[in-house]
Design an enzyme around this catalytic site. Sequence first.
Site, mmCIF file in Angstrom:
data_model
loop_
_atom_site.group_PDB
_atom_site.id
_atom_site.type_symbol
_atom_site.label_atom_id
_atom_site.label_comp_id
_atom_site.label_asym_id
_atom_site.label_seq_id
_atom_site.Cartn_x
_atom_site.Cartn_y
_atom_site.Cartn_z
ATOM 1 N N HIS A 126 0.869 -1.246 0.072
ATOM 2 C CA HIS A 126 0.104 -0.030 -0.040
ATOM 3 C C HIS A 126 0.845 1.046 -0.168
ATOM 4 O O HIS A 126 2.250 1.105 -0.118
ATOM 5 C CB HIS A 126 -0.784 -0.065 1.046
ATOM 6 C CG HIS A 126 -0.594 0.214 2.570
ATOM 7 N ND1 HIS A 126 0.471 -0.921 3.051
ATOM 8 C CD2 HIS A 126 -0.405 0.960 3.490
ATOM 9 C CE1 HIS A 126 0.786 -0.788 4.376
ATOM 10 N NE2 HIS A 126 0.481 0.471 4.398
ATOM 11 N N HIS A 183 1.291 3.876 1.846
ATOM 12 C CA HIS A 183 1.811 4.606 3.379
ATOM 13 C C HIS A 183 3.150 4.433 3.212
ATOM 14 O O HIS A 183 3.976 3.659 2.689
ATOM 15 C CB HIS A 183 1.375 3.776 4.460
ATOM 16 C CG HIS A 183 0.059 4.337 4.928
ATOM 17 N ND1 HIS A 183 -0.816 3.242 5.871
ATOM 18 C CD2 HIS A 183 -0.539 5.425 4.792
ATOM 19 C CE1 HIS A 183 -1.973 4.007 6.080
ATOM 20 N NE2 HIS A 183 -1.795 5.402 5.553
ATOM 21 N N ASP A 197 5.831 4.618 5.075
ATOM 22 C CA ASP A 197 6.693 3.519 5.679
ATOM 23 C C ASP A 197 6.989 2.192 4.704
ATOM 24 O O ASP A 197 7.757 1.473 5.477
ATOM 25 C CB ASP A 197 6.457 3.336 7.186
ATOM 26 C CG ASP A 197 5.050 2.515 7.262
ATOM 27 O OD1 ASP A 197 4.024 3.062 6.570
ATOM 28 O OD2 ASP A 197 4.588 1.787 7.968
ATOM 29 N N HIS A 198 6.134 2.139 3.864
ATOM 30 C CA HIS A 198 6.324 1.027 3.046
ATOM 31 C C HIS A 198 7.012 1.494 1.585
ATOM 32 O O HIS A 198 7.328 0.413 0.640
ATOM 33 C CB HIS A 198 4.959 0.441 2.728
ATOM 34 C CG HIS A 198 4.473 -0.439 4.076
ATOM 35 N ND1 HIS A 198 4.366 -1.525 4.360
ATOM 36 C CD2 HIS A 198 3.867 0.493 5.098
ATOM 37 C CE1 HIS A 198 3.858 -1.810 5.588
ATOM 38 N NE2 HIS A 198 3.499 -0.516 6.067
ATOM 39 N N HIS A 200 -7.620 -1.876 5.655
ATOM 40 C CA HIS A 200 -6.709 -0.787 6.067
ATOM 41 C C HIS A 200 -7.424 0.517 5.713
ATOM 42 O O HIS A 200 -8.466 0.450 5.185
ATOM 43 C CB HIS A 200 -5.253 -0.986 5.592
ATOM 44 C CG HIS A 200 -4.438 -0.193 6.244
ATOM 45 N ND1 HIS A 200 -4.282 -0.185 7.538
ATOM 46 C CD2 HIS A 200 -3.380 0.482 5.687
ATOM 47 C CE1 HIS A 200 -3.183 0.548 8.155
ATOM 48 N NE2 HIS A 200 -2.747 1.095 7.056
ATOM 49 N N ASP A 207 -0.716 -3.838 5.606
ATOM 50 C CA ASP A 207 -1.057 -3.481 6.810
ATOM 51 C C ASP A 207 -2.630 -4.042 6.813
ATOM 52 O O ASP A 207 -3.312 -3.883 5.863
ATOM 53 C CB ASP A 207 -1.132 -2.034 7.108
ATOM 54 C CG ASP A 207 0.327 -1.432 7.362
ATOM 55 O OD1 ASP A 207 1.194 -2.589 7.374
ATOM 56 O OD2 ASP A 207 0.566 -0.536 7.667
ATOM 57 N N HIS A 221 6.064 -5.839 11.779
ATOM 58 C CA HIS A 221 5.539 -4.321 11.884
ATOM 59 C C HIS A 221 5.120 -4.120 13.267
ATOM 60 O O HIS A 221 4.003 -3.734 13.567
ATOM 61 C CB HIS A 221 4.277 -4.610 11.065
ATOM 62 C CG HIS A 221 3.808 -3.063 10.499
ATOM 63 N ND1 HIS A 221 2.671 -2.485 10.833
ATOM 64 C CD2 HIS A 221 3.930 -2.338 9.362
ATOM 65 C CE1 HIS A 221 2.344 -1.326 10.401
ATOM 66 N NE2 HIS A 221 3.377 -1.298 9.520
#
Length: 312
Positions: free
Chosen positions: A62, A64, A66-67, A144, A215, A273
Amino acid sequence: MNVTFLGTSSGVPTLTRNVSSLALKLSQTAEVWLFDCGEGTQHQLMKSNIKSSQIKKIFITHMHGDHIYGLPGLLATLGLSGNSNGIELYGPSELKFFVLSALKSSYCKLSFPLRFKEVEDKASFNKILFENDKLKVHCACLKHRLPAYGYRVSEKDKPGIFDIKKATDLNIPPGPIYSELQAGKTVKLKDGRSFNGQEFCGPPRKGESFVYCTDTVFSESAINLSKNADLLVHESTFSKEDEKMAYEKLHSTTIMAAKTALLANAKKLIITHISPRYTQKSLIKPSTLLLEAQKIFPNTYLAKDFLTAKIK
């Protein structure tokens, strides 16, 4: 196949955990497939035994940060090293815009092609995302705050174990002929004898399967994607004590991850995570998270950066 965890923290990096990334090393080829690419992933690759030049596919769950924030930098570095065959990037439709915008804005021209593969339609209709003669990849919609996708890599069944003794007893000369027999082919020798390869092989060996889910909050689609998986890597951002926060942020607790593995009849679970709120100095420690999950699903392990685990 085996996996190496390059980042296991949720949201932000810590002194001991980088943000999300995982490398899947294929046993069939020299390829590495990357799952998520948070900030600092290329530094983690340098510290690991993974060769970045072997990366051929990148799967993004996805959008976000942090990914994905490590993706432009990694691609730029790979461009300098001359990855001539190109890289396939799988993920949400926004992924292409993000990557190309970052590269264009920084005046970066890659020396290899990027091939973007949107996953929305495949995930919605449970279609095969990728397939070759040895592997196939499925994906599924997770639950999510924005569109997120889990991935399953399944190895196709392998030929049964070849009975070398039987072949030698029949005076079949070793060499390429053995490979043909092991593949189940019928082989004719120079002396006129013919042999069916299936008579020299045991029953087919079931291929390995790996599932990556992050997530997501507890999700039926994650269970379905993980059915009978040899290894399930599932996010476990929160302790069971913080279940309310997990539902608010649509992340999983240790219990949710463990129940997913249990209901899916997975063989092994690795939780990752991990929220940075859980440290060795906090009331709830990372080891506490592991114990919570193991009460539901005993064959659970806690991910840490640079941990390498076999799929089976």
